[in-house]
Enzyme design. Structure first.
Site: not given
Length: 433
Positions: A45, A103, A130, A134, A185, A188, A203, A300
């Site tokens: 966007r 997910k 998930v 990792i 942060g 939400e 997950k 992240g």
């Protein structure tokens, strides 16, 4: 070398991280995959200043990427349900492989999406959906492929883990720590998915489908959040030698598969007990290998991008291998259709906390109720009386008991005149076999 052309839809936190990793590590990826990976088109966007898109065609129309005949792999990073589902199905219909970090999309619509992918002989990969960076899905599908998976358990939501960690270390109530998580942060504005276990259930459904070769069963996953856990619970658990973690647990039993997300007491000495803050960890028990533990950043920009790029690289290796591109869910290729057990059929030890009037004989009446239902006590704490209302907390650890029997006993306990309010109930897992 003909480049494998990648189209990225969504240039937010994960999208920008994915572009950065693909560009920065282009030479490494080429040497490891035998293919040159080219970001050939981006749909966004608006520009994202955290990544450089110079020389890369950018459009605001995600479906332009899905129908672009030059794109080999579409990367869906827009999130959500309906639009993301339409985008992915459009890409599949146009013969494109798909990588997603979504997910919720996979957990709730994956069975339909994988069926479409199988018909077109393309891959839909979702490692980033998930536990962030990792490689839990790859561990199940590749490293542990020779094992019958007995069970797995994981801390798979960083927000919930951060909140429980802060509550324990600071003694702060849930509402106060939630606000801190929002300010940082981690949570939400509407934190429901994180704190009520929905994100973790998405997950867990994906992990279980890979572990047991069963269809995705998010709608049958028992889900309980952490909003009712108190600082007292965390303190009492510690006095008893436990930590409280918000776990996703999937276990194969003779009766069926357990799929459950809930607060859980685990021994302080267990490795999962030391996973704090926003970190994630997944513990998997296989019949051949025993237990293996995976730990790392569950979210992240670049940790999640690491998983996205790993999926892109896997697909790139298949581009010139006809017949190798199969959807990565065993259930769609003849897997087991095993029933998912309702929570009332699950057996577990339990932590019980009740506020009792400080009268002689109260503890005896409590133990009588439990004994009538065959519930044995493993440990007990009786706290000092509160001057404010003359009540005291009674804390019990029970032996393993079927949930339906425990629920009946809890109703009887709550009906006692000397018990004030509901009885707090948290399951206990030792994760040792």
């Amino acid at each position: 070398m003909k480049p494998v052309k990648v189209g990225i839809c969504g240039l937010g936190t994960v999208g920008s991280g994915t572009v950065n990793v693909l560009l920065r590590n282009a030479d490494i990826l080429a040497s490891r995959t035998g293919q040159k990976l080219q970001v050939a088109q981006i749909a966004a966007r608006r520009p994202n200043p955290s990544c450089d898109t110079t020389g890369i065609p950018v459009t605001s129309d995600i479906y332009e990427v899905a129908t672009n005949p030059d794109i080999d792999i579409l990367v869906e990073l827009i999130g959500g349900y309906d639009v993301a589902k339409k985008l992915v199905l459009t890409a599949i219909e146009n013969g494109k492989h798909v990588v997603t970090a979504n997910k919720a999309l996979i957990a709730e619509h994956g069975n339909e999406i994988f069926a479409a992918a199988r018909e077109k002989n393309v891959v839909v990969a979702y490692e980033a959906g998930v536990a962030g960076g990792i490689p839990a899905i790859k561990a199940l599908r590749e490293g542990l492929v020779g094992n019958r998976i007995n069970w797995l358990a994981g801390i798979i939501n960083g927000t919930g883990n951060f909140i429980l960690t802060e509550m324990k270390e600071k003694g702060s109530p849930f509402s106060e720590v939630l606000k801190k998580a929002q300010d940082l942060g981690y949570a939400e504005a509407d934190p429901t998915f994180d704190v009520e276990g929905i994100d973790a259930a998405h997950k867990l459904a994906i992990l279980a489908a890979n572990a047991f070769g069963t269809p995705l069963a998010f709608d049958k996953t028992y889900t309980q959040g952490i909003s009712q856990v108190t600082p007292d619970d965390l303190q009492y658990a510690q006095e008893l030698g436990y930590r409280i973690k918000h776990l996703g647990i999937a276990r194969r039993t003779e009766q069926g598969v357990e799929l459950r997300v809930h607060p859980t007491l685990i021994p302080e000495s267990h490795l999962l007990a030391s996973v704090d803050g926003v970190m994630n960890s997944v513990l998997i028990d296989g019949d051949a290998v025993g237990q293996t533990l995976y730990y790392g950043a569950g979210a992240g920009s670049e940790p999640t991008a690491s998983a996205v790029v790993a999926d892109i690289a896997d697909i790139a290796r298949l581009i010139d291998a006809p017949g190798a591109a199969v959807p990565p869910i065993a259930a769609l290729n003849g897997g087991e259709n095993v029933p998912v057990l309702p929570i009332t059929d699950v057996n577990a030890a339990c932590y019980l906390r009740m506020r009792a009037k400080d009268h002689p004989g109260v503890l005896m009446r409590v133990t009588e109720v439990l004994g009538q239902h065959g519930i044995n006590i493993d440990a007990l704490l009786q706290k000092e009386s509160r001057e404010s209302d003359g009540t005291a907390d009674i804390v019990l650890l029970t032996h393993e008991i079927k949930e339906s029997l425990l629920n009946t006993a809890l109703k009887e306990l709550e009906a006692l005149n000397d018990i004030a309010g509901p009885v707090a109930h948290i399951r206990v897992e030792h994760l040792s076999g």
